[in-house]
Design a protein around this motif. Sequence first.
Motif, mmCIF file in Angstrom:
data_model
loop_
_atom_site.group_PDB
_atom_site.id
_atom_site.type_symbol
_atom_site.label_atom_id
_atom_site.label_comp_id
_atom_site.label_asym_id
_atom_site.label_seq_id
_atom_site.Cartn_x
_atom_site.Cartn_y
_atom_site.Cartn_z
ATOM 1 N N GLN A 141 1.425 15.898 2.668
ATOM 2 C CA GLN A 141 1.143 15.532 1.305
ATOM 3 C C GLN A 141 1.523 14.384 0.976
ATOM 4 O O GLN A 141 2.917 14.032 0.871
ATOM 5 C CB GLN A 141 1.657 16.586 0.558
ATOM 6 N N PRO A 142 0.825 13.208 0.551
ATOM 7 C CA PRO A 142 1.199 12.054 0.111
ATOM 8 C C PRO A 142 2.364 12.072 -1.284
ATOM 9 O O PRO A 142 2.024 13.082 -2.149
ATOM 10 C CB PRO A 142 0.026 11.136 -0.553
ATOM 11 N N ASP A 143 3.328 11.504 -1.013
ATOM 12 C CA ASP A 143 4.302 11.669 -2.047
ATOM 13 C C ASP A 143 4.722 10.353 -2.712
ATOM 14 O O ASP A 143 5.057 9.529 -2.129
ATOM 15 C CB ASP A 143 5.765 12.283 -1.452
ATOM 16 N N LEU A 144 4.555 10.143 -3.801
ATOM 17 C CA LEU A 144 4.474 8.919 -4.655
ATOM 18 C C LEU A 144 5.746 8.784 -5.404
ATOM 19 O O LEU A 144 6.050 7.853 -5.944
ATOM 20 C CB LEU A 144 3.256 8.638 -5.910
ATOM 21 N N GLY A 145 6.583 9.719 -5.376
ATOM 22 C CA GLY A 145 7.739 9.799 -6.196
ATOM 23 C C GLY A 145 8.893 8.622 -5.920
ATOM 24 O O GLY A 145 9.592 8.245 -6.682
ATOM 25 N N GLY A 146 8.828 8.361 -4.207
ATOM 26 C CA GLY A 146 9.876 7.315 -3.923
ATOM 27 C C GLY A 146 9.346 5.804 -4.326
ATOM 28 O O GLY A 146 9.881 4.976 -3.930
ATOM 29 N N MET A 147 8.065 5.700 -4.413
ATOM 30 C CA MET A 147 7.443 4.451 -4.666
ATOM 31 C C MET A 147 8.193 3.619 -5.675
ATOM 32 O O MET A 147 8.307 4.229 -6.857
ATOM 33 C CB MET A 147 5.816 4.536 -4.928
ATOM 34 N N ARG A 148 8.327 2.231 -5.581
ATOM 35 C CA ARG A 148 8.917 1.569 -6.463
ATOM 36 C C ARG A 148 8.080 0.288 -6.563
ATOM 37 O O ARG A 148 7.657 -0.110 -5.650
ATOM 38 C CB ARG A 148 10.316 0.909 -6.275
ATOM 39 N N MET A 149 7.577 -0.245 -7.707
ATOM 40 C CA MET A 149 6.939 -1.384 -7.807
ATOM 41 C C MET A 149 7.613 -2.569 -7.605
ATOM 42 O O MET A 149 8.932 -2.733 -8.332
ATOM 43 C CB MET A 149 6.016 -1.555 -9.347
ATOM 44 N N ILE A 150 7.369 -3.557 -6.844
ATOM 45 C CA ILE A 150 8.101 -4.769 -6.560
ATOM 46 C C ILE A 150 7.632 -5.945 -7.166
ATOM 47 O O ILE A 150 8.204 -6.942 -7.765
ATOM 48 C CB ILE A 150 7.961 -4.947 -4.965
ATOM 49 N N ALA A 151 6.115 -6.065 -7.257
ATOM 50 C CA ALA A 151 5.425 -7.312 -7.798
ATOM 51 C C ALA A 151 3.976 -7.006 -8.234
ATOM 52 O O ALA A 151 3.371 -5.935 -7.364
ATOM 53 C CB ALA A 151 5.743 -8.540 -7.080
ATOM 54 N N ARG A 152 3.259 -7.766 -8.775
ATOM 55 C CA ARG A 152 1.845 -7.561 -8.966
ATOM 56 C C ARG A 152 1.483 -9.307 -8.974
ATOM 57 O O ARG A 152 2.214 -9.871 -9.366
ATOM 58 C CB ARG A 152 1.507 -7.136 -10.236
ATOM 59 N N ALA A 153 0.442 -9.824 -8.073
ATOM 60 C CA ALA A 153 -0.099 -10.762 -7.814
ATOM 61 C C ALA A 153 -1.438 -11.009 -7.667
ATOM 62 O O ALA A 153 -2.248 -10.084 -6.962
ATOM 63 C CB ALA A 153 0.571 -11.576 -6.799
ATOM 64 N N ILE A 154 -2.170 -11.894 -8.302
ATOM 65 C CA ILE A 154 -3.521 -12.116 -8.299
ATOM 66 C C ILE A 154 -3.955 -13.379 -7.464
ATOM 67 O O ILE A 154 -3.337 -14.368 -7.937
ATOM 68 C CB ILE A 154 -4.177 -12.236 -9.818
ATOM 69 N N THR A 155 -4.881 -13.302 -6.719
ATOM 70 C CA THR A 155 -5.314 -14.519 -5.768
ATOM 71 C C THR A 155 -5.735 -15.515 -6.884
ATOM 72 O O THR A 155 -6.491 -15.195 -7.942
ATOM 73 C CB THR A 155 -6.086 -14.011 -4.725
ATOM 74 N N PRO A 156 -5.484 -16.763 -6.355
ATOM 75 C CA PRO A 156 -6.071 -17.928 -7.506
ATOM 76 C C PRO A 156 -7.332 -17.926 -7.294
ATOM 77 O O PRO A 156 -7.941 -17.559 -6.553
ATOM 78 C CB PRO A 156 -5.303 -19.124 -6.826
ATOM 79 N N PRO A 157 -8.166 -18.635 -8.344
ATOM 80 C CA PRO A 157 -9.730 -18.815 -8.310
ATOM 81 C C PRO A 157 -9.798 -19.612 -7.246
ATOM 82 O O PRO A 157 -9.042 -20.345 -6.650
ATOM 83 C CB PRO A 157 -9.737 -19.247 -9.909
ATOM 84 N N GLN A 158 -11.315 -20.026 -7.095
ATOM 85 C CA GLN A 158 -11.675 -20.916 -5.865
ATOM 86 C C GLN A 158 -11.365 -20.546 -4.753
ATOM 87 O O GLN A 158 -11.252 -21.419 -3.693
ATOM 88 C CB GLN A 158 -11.474 -22.299 -6.486
ATOM 89 N N ARG A 159 -11.031 -19.310 -4.408
ATOM 90 C CA ARG A 159 -10.843 -18.703 -2.992
ATOM 91 C C ARG A 159 -11.922 -17.945 -2.730
ATOM 92 O O ARG A 159 -12.824 -17.174 -3.437
ATOM 93 C CB ARG A 159 -9.470 -17.937 -3.138
#
Length: 247
Positions: A141-159
């Motif tokens: 069973q997937p367990d999300l309880g130990g997940m921690r967010m480290i960062a969020r990043a969006i690829t730049p435009p013109q890619r």
Amino acid sequence: MSDSLKEKFDKDEQAGNHPYIRPKDAATLLILDRTGSGDVKLLMGRRHMRHTFMPGKFVFPGGRVDPGDSRISNVLPYHPQVEAKLSEGLKNSKTAARVRAFALAAVRETYEEAGIFIGRKSDSGLRLGTGFEEFSTRQIQPDLGGMRMIARAITPPQRPRRFDTRFLAIWADSIADQLPGGHGPSGELEDCAWLTFEEARQKELPLITTKILTDLEDRLNADPELSPETPVPYYFFKKGRFERELI
């Protein structure tokens, strides 16, 4: 983000005058192991040279969120503060299923690319859904309880490809099972290995991966248990400049 880092992004091999495309949701999983010598190690692998996107680069397992990821509901939940961070800034379809899909995409891709199952063994009959058939077979069973967010990043435009990526981390004691040989069925990652931060920096890395490594190492020095309430960086491009905010 500094101007020097912006210049490096502008000169990378993916830069160009491509038409605007909306970034697709994606997720990456950093599995951390602090057993043995005491140095934290991370699971990374080299992208196959046949890929048009970042061929030969060393990366963490992960990829695009698939529609089926939001349909998997029989999972153990996030810590509430992690769920709140992942929910922040969602303009459309801000639902529990969509937020859950970020981690499930990372879990699924980690199995497909590295042959590792993140979750918890279940004693009852477990039926999940598309993309998680092998989890059901092995009763994991997937367990999300130990997940921690480290960062969020969006690829730049013109890619040529753009992603809105959530970088998640979890400790290696959340591994419930793994395939022999250190590879997953997709064959997308080769040379999967557990690397220290210093060893990882010797590899050929995408620029954002280098930045995330630094962010994670700094956080572990200040917050060795990865507390769920710790603010995390959000990188994006706005009015010709890279910006960094905290979530």
